[in-house]
Structure formats: C-alpha cells, structure tokens
Design a protein around this motif. Structure first.
Motif, PDB file in Angstrom:
ATOM      1  N   LEU A  14       3.012   1.343  -0.734  1.00 20.07           N
ATOM      2  CA  LEU A  14       2.801   2.114  -1.959  1.00 20.07           C
ATOM      3  C   LEU A  14       3.057   3.606  -1.770  1.00 20.07           C
ATOM      4  N   GLU A  15       2.634   4.168  -0.661  1.00 19.91           N
ATOM      5  CA  GLU A  15       2.909   5.580  -0.412  1.00 19.91           C
ATOM      6  C   GLU A  15       4.402   5.843  -0.213  1.00 19.91           C
ATOM      7  N   PRO A  16       5.120   5.045   0.611  1.00 21.21           N
ATOM      8  CA  PRO A  16       6.571   5.256   0.723  1.00 21.21           C
ATOM      9  C   PRO A  16       7.295   5.083  -0.616  1.00 21.21           C
ATOM     10  N   ALA A  17       6.787   4.183  -1.474  1.00 23.20           N
ATOM     11  CA  ALA A  17       7.407   3.980  -2.785  1.00 23.20           C
ATOM     12  C   ALA A  17       7.100   5.115  -3.746  1.00 23.20           C
ATOM     13  N   GLY A  18       6.058   5.864  -3.443  1.00 22.71           N
ATOM     14  CA  GLY A  18       5.593   6.928  -4.322  1.00 22.71           C
ATOM     15  C   GLY A  18       4.377   6.463  -5.095  1.00 22.71           C
ATOM     16  N   LYS A  19       3.276   7.188  -4.979  1.00 26.13           N
ATOM     17  CA  LYS A  19       2.044   6.748  -5.643  1.00 26.13           C
ATOM     18  C   LYS A  19       2.191   6.707  -7.158  1.00 26.13           C
ATOM     19  N   ASP A  20       2.971   7.638  -7.718  1.00 23.17           N
ATOM     20  CA  ASP A  20       3.189   7.602  -9.167  1.00 23.17           C
ATOM     21  C   ASP A  20       3.925   6.328  -9.565  1.00 23.17           C
ATOM     22  N   ASN A  21       4.933   5.960  -8.783  1.00 22.20           N
ATOM     23  CA  ASN A  21       5.673   4.733  -9.065  1.00 22.20           C
ATOM     24  C   ASN A  21       4.804   3.496  -8.887  1.00 22.20           C
ATOM     25  N   SER A  22       3.845   3.581  -7.959  1.00 19.41           N
ATOM     26  CA  SER A  22       3.034   2.416  -7.596  1.00 19.41           C
ATOM     27  C   SER A  22       1.820   2.212  -8.493  1.00 19.41           C
ATOM     28  N   THR A  23       1.441   3.230  -9.237  1.00 21.46           N
ATOM     29  CA  THR A  23       0.254   3.125 -10.086  1.00 21.46           C
ATOM     30  C   THR A  23       0.434   2.000 -11.106  1.00 21.46           C
ATOM     31  N   GLY A  24      -0.548   1.109 -11.137  1.00 21.86           N
ATOM     32  CA  GLY A  24      -0.497  -0.034 -12.044  1.00 21.86           C
ATOM     33  C   GLY A  24       0.015  -1.307 -11.412  1.00 21.86           C
ATOM     34  N   VAL A  25       0.586  -1.218 -10.206  1.00 17.59           N
ATOM     35  CA  VAL A  25       1.071  -2.411  -9.517  1.00 17.59           C
ATOM     36  C   VAL A  25      -0.096  -3.367  -9.254  1.00 17.59           C
ATOM     37  N   ILE A  26       0.165  -4.649  -9.389  1.00 18.44           N
ATOM     38  CA  ILE A  26      -0.849  -5.692  -9.216  1.00 18.44           C
ATOM     39  C   ILE A  26      -0.532  -6.510  -7.970  1.00 18.44           C
ATOM     40  N   SER A  27      -1.572  -6.934  -7.266  1.00 15.21           N
ATOM     41  CA  SER A  27      -1.423  -7.839  -6.135  1.00 15.21           C
ATOM     42  C   SER A  27      -2.698  -8.652  -6.011  1.00 15.21           C
ATOM     43  N   SER A  28      -2.989  -9.141  -4.823  1.00 18.65           N
ATOM     44  CA  SER A  28      -4.214  -9.906  -4.591  1.00 18.65           C
ATOM     45  C   SER A  28      -4.711  -9.627  -3.181  1.00 18.65           C
ATOM     46  N   GLN A  29      -5.978  -9.911  -2.960  1.00 21.15           N
ATOM     47  CA  GLN A  29      -6.548  -9.676  -1.627  1.00 21.15           C
ATOM     48  C   GLN A  29      -7.529 -10.782  -1.273  1.00 21.15           C
ATOM     49  N   TYR A  30      -7.708 -10.944   0.027  1.00 19.73           N
ATOM     50  CA  TYR A  30      -8.728 -11.838   0.549  1.00 19.73           C
ATOM     51  C   TYR A  30      -9.483 -11.137   1.678  1.00 19.73           C
ATOM     52  N   LEU A  31      -9.052  -9.902   1.960  1.00 19.56           N
ATOM     53  CA  LEU A  31      -9.703  -9.053   2.950  1.00 19.56           C
ATOM     54  C   LEU A  31     -10.226  -7.805   2.261  1.00 19.56           C
ATOM     55  N   LYS A  32     -11.282  -7.230   2.794  1.00 23.63           N
ATOM     56  CA  LYS A  32     -11.820  -5.993   2.238  1.00 23.63           C
ATOM     57  C   LYS A  32     -10.808  -4.860   2.385  1.00 23.63           C
ATOM     58  N   ASP A  33     -10.776  -4.008   1.388  1.00 24.21           N
ATOM     59  CA  ASP A  33      -9.861  -2.872   1.372  1.00 24.21           C
ATOM     60  C   ASP A  33     -10.501  -1.716   2.132  1.00 24.21           C
ATOM     61  N   ALA A  34      -9.878  -1.353   3.240  1.00 24.96           N
ATOM     62  CA  ALA A  34     -10.442  -0.280   4.074  1.00 24.96           C
ATOM     63  C   ALA A  34     -10.372   1.075   3.390  1.00 24.96           C
TER      64      ALA A  34
END
Length: 400
Positions: A269-289
């Motif tokens: 997300l940072e290499p893609a640009g945080k502005d570009n990445s805002t709103g992107v959806i995914s999933s997790q099964y591990l806690k977000d550090a």
C-alpha cells in the motif's frame, strides 16, 4: 574397600544408563536426534516475489528464540533456508538437496503455489512432511492423495468466496474485472469467485499476468476498458502494488479488492501510494501490527517483544513478520506434541490433529484446528478496508 569402589562405579554408570534408556525410548527419522531437529525451507530470497522471503526470516528468528529458551523437548531447531527465487525448477533442485543431502526431517513454510506444486508429489512419494505452506491453494487439503502435505492459511477458495459474498451483498449489479496471476494461485481465486457469485456472468473481464512480466499496466487498462466497477486483484505484492498505483494514476475509481497475500501496508500500500490505496478492501486472519487498537493486546505485546529482541531492524508494519512468527509457533506446537517420537509419520500425525490451538497473533475468536479428514488449520477470515493509515475490520467474522 573393593565393595565401596564397586558401589562408586555403579553410581557413576547410572546417568549413562539413564541417558541410554531415554535414547532407546526415542524414535528418530533423518533430521532428528537427541540434540537437534533439522528442518528445511525454500524461500524467494531473490526474484520477483522476494518480499515473501520475510516469512522464512521471521520464522527462523522465532526458532532462535525457542532455542534460547531451551529448545523443543531439549532439542535445538536448525532451520536451513534455500533460495528458490520463486522458480519451480529451482524449488525442485533445492528441495532435493534439503531432503537427500541435508537430510532434513521435514520441509516447512515453502512460499508459493507453483513452487510447492513442483515438489508436491516428490515429497509425498518420499513420505517427507510438507508443512504449513505459504500458499492458500485448495489442493493442499487432499489427505487421500497427498497425505504428507498440510497448508496453513485459509484457502484462496475460502477467501474468494468471502469476496463474492461481499460483492453480492454490497454491489449487487457490479461489473467485475479480475487481474490474476497466471498459475494455480490466480486460477484458484478466479474459479472460486465464479463459484461464490453463482456464475461468471458478472465478470466482464479477466486479465492474466505472468510473474516474469515487468508491469501489469496493460491488464489494468483492459479491465477499465471493459467497464469494470469492481476489481479483484489476485496478485502477489509487487504486482498488487503496481495495479493499485496504475488505477490511481489513470483516475479510475473502482471498488478494489486485493488478495490477503498482498495486504501489506509497507510492502504494497505504501509503494502504491496511500492516497491510491485508501478504500482498498482485503481480508485478514492475523492481527494487524499497525492497528492502534492492538497496543494493549497481550498477544501483540508478546510479538512486539519478540521483534524488538530478535528482529530489531525489521519493519514491524510488514504483516509477513506476523505470518512467519505464527506458522513457526504452529510447527513448534507440533514438534512439542511429537515428544521423543520424531519420526516423520508421528510428526504428520500431530500436524493433522491440532485442536483449538490459540496463538498470540491470530485474530480474536479464531484458533488452529484440523483433523485427519480436513487438513487446513485456518478457515476464518475478517474483511478489512484501508483508511489511508491502517486496516479497519468491518462485517462479521467469516467462518468456513
């Protein structure tokens, strides 16, 4: 005096006899003895998905911690990491070396669907455990035909079906475009998405890419031209970052969903640009550090202490450091349960009978569970959305 000498000699022999008895009670296959458990892994230390090498590095660091704490049942874990550059022929070469020359007890945490597929039959034919793979391909859960292979994470099928349910509920008339890696990884997502949607009619464009390709710009333009307003990016980190950046650069605003193998803030997300990445959806099964809500969570604090001591220079926002740490803990659980019977058959027995194993960095409400009939240890997912700073969970915990 002679009697005392005999008594003293007998006493001196007792520890040796005890050790001999303990050794006689132990059972070993190649790669294990009274002092050491030798395991092997292949990882992309170089090549197009080298970001995934962090899995092996963080796992190896956790094993160092275990060794410092006394090892597993008194034995030190020795992990040999072999670079396969995410190239199936190299995976075959390196795996054969690990099994036949290094004589490891098992293969652990190998990264990639095509790479693990290349050695799937070889390891099963030789009855060498292939454990907790860095791949969510559904094929790893096949106890009848491949009884020596166990995946770890929720399958790509489970993940894609979760996205399909979300799309049907929130974007009922969506025109869907899919960017997918042209191998088992991408094809698993595509097939399961169609299954979850009920048909492939809502998918207006399918664009494949090769891992040897320099960019996926052409594929993104293809999806836009087709009129897609929801895009699933079934890609590894380098290409997921490229896709998000390109979508932003051309001013396109589709709902963008990325596979959780690429849900790294620092790596994607940072290499893609945080502005570009805002709103992107995914999933997790591990806690977000990176989630401030976890700052007082005991599991997170335990992981943070590990990182500070054993990986002080690593990026704590890279979820792969959480992944490697957690699969390493899963293997240690199996090795502890194996006791002094460190045969490959017993290791597999323990690896396919884990019951409610709670690990520090699994999201709350989940645990590692599997059985001889269903090998996959993790089956629960939580949908997440990037808010420009961190991943924010939404919706219910999805259990398959």
């Amino acid at each position: 005096m002679a009697r005392f000498a005999s008594l003293r000699a007998a006493c001196m022999l007792l520890p040796l006899l005890a050790a001999s008895t303990a050794s006689a009670q132990s059972k070993y296959d190649p790669g294990a003895d009274d002092k050491t458990i030798k395991i092997g892994t292949t990882a992309p230390l170089s090549g197009p998905v080298s970001a995934f090498a962090q899995i092996a590095k963080s796992a190896e660091a956790y094993f160092r911690k275990v060794n410092d704490d006394g090892g597993v049942n008194g034995r030190r874990i020795q992990m040999i990491i072999a670079d396969d550059a995410y190239s199936p022929p190299k995976t075959v070469e390196q795996t054969r070396r690990l099994v036949e020359s290094e004589e490891v007890l098992l293969i652990f945490g190998g990264v990639g669907t095509p790479t693990n597929s290349a050695v799937h039959k070889y390891l099963n034919d030789r009855k060498v455990p292939q454990l907790f793979l860095g791949s969510g391909a559904a094929k790893w859960d096949d106890p009848r035909n491949f009884p020596w292979t166990v995946g770890w994470q929720p399958t790509y099928r489970d993940e894609a079906i979760a996205y399909a349910r979300y799309i049907k509920a929130s974007h009922a008339n969506a025109k869907i475009g899919v960017l997918y890696q042209n191998d088992d990884l991408g094809k698993d997502y595509l097939k399961a998405l169609e299954e979850g949607l009920g048909s492939g009619e809502a998918i207006v464009a399918r664009a494949a890419y090769e891992t040897s390709a320099p960019t996926v710009d052409t594929q993104i333009l293809q999806l836009k031209t087709a009129g897609s307003d929801v895009v699933l990016v079934a890609a590894t980190p380098k290409f997921a970052a490229q896709a998000i950046r390109k979508i932003g650069e051309i001013g396109w605003k589709p709902v963008t969903i990325i596979s959780n193998v690429s849900a790294s803030i620092s790596g994607v997300l940072e290499p893609a640009g945080k502005d570009n990445s805002t709103g992107v959806i995914s999933s997790q099964y591990l806690k977000d550090a990176t989630d401030p809500a976890n700052k007082d969570d005991p599991g997170y604090r335990e992981w943070l202490a590990f990182m500070d001591k054993y990986m002080p220079d690593a990026n704590k926002s890279d979820w792969l450091n959480v992944y490697g740490y957690t699969i390493a803990q899963t293997l240690v659980t199996v090795l502890k349960a194996s006791g002094n019977d460190l045969t490959r058959a017993n290791v597999m027995k323990q690896a396919t009978a884990m019951k409610d194993v709670k690990l520090p960095m699994l999201i709350n409400g989940t645990a590692v569970n599997n059985s001889p009939e269903h090998f996959t240890p993790m089956t629960s997912l939580q949908l997440i959305r990037f808010d420009g700073t961190r991943w924010v969970p939404f919706g219910d915990l999805l259990k398959n």
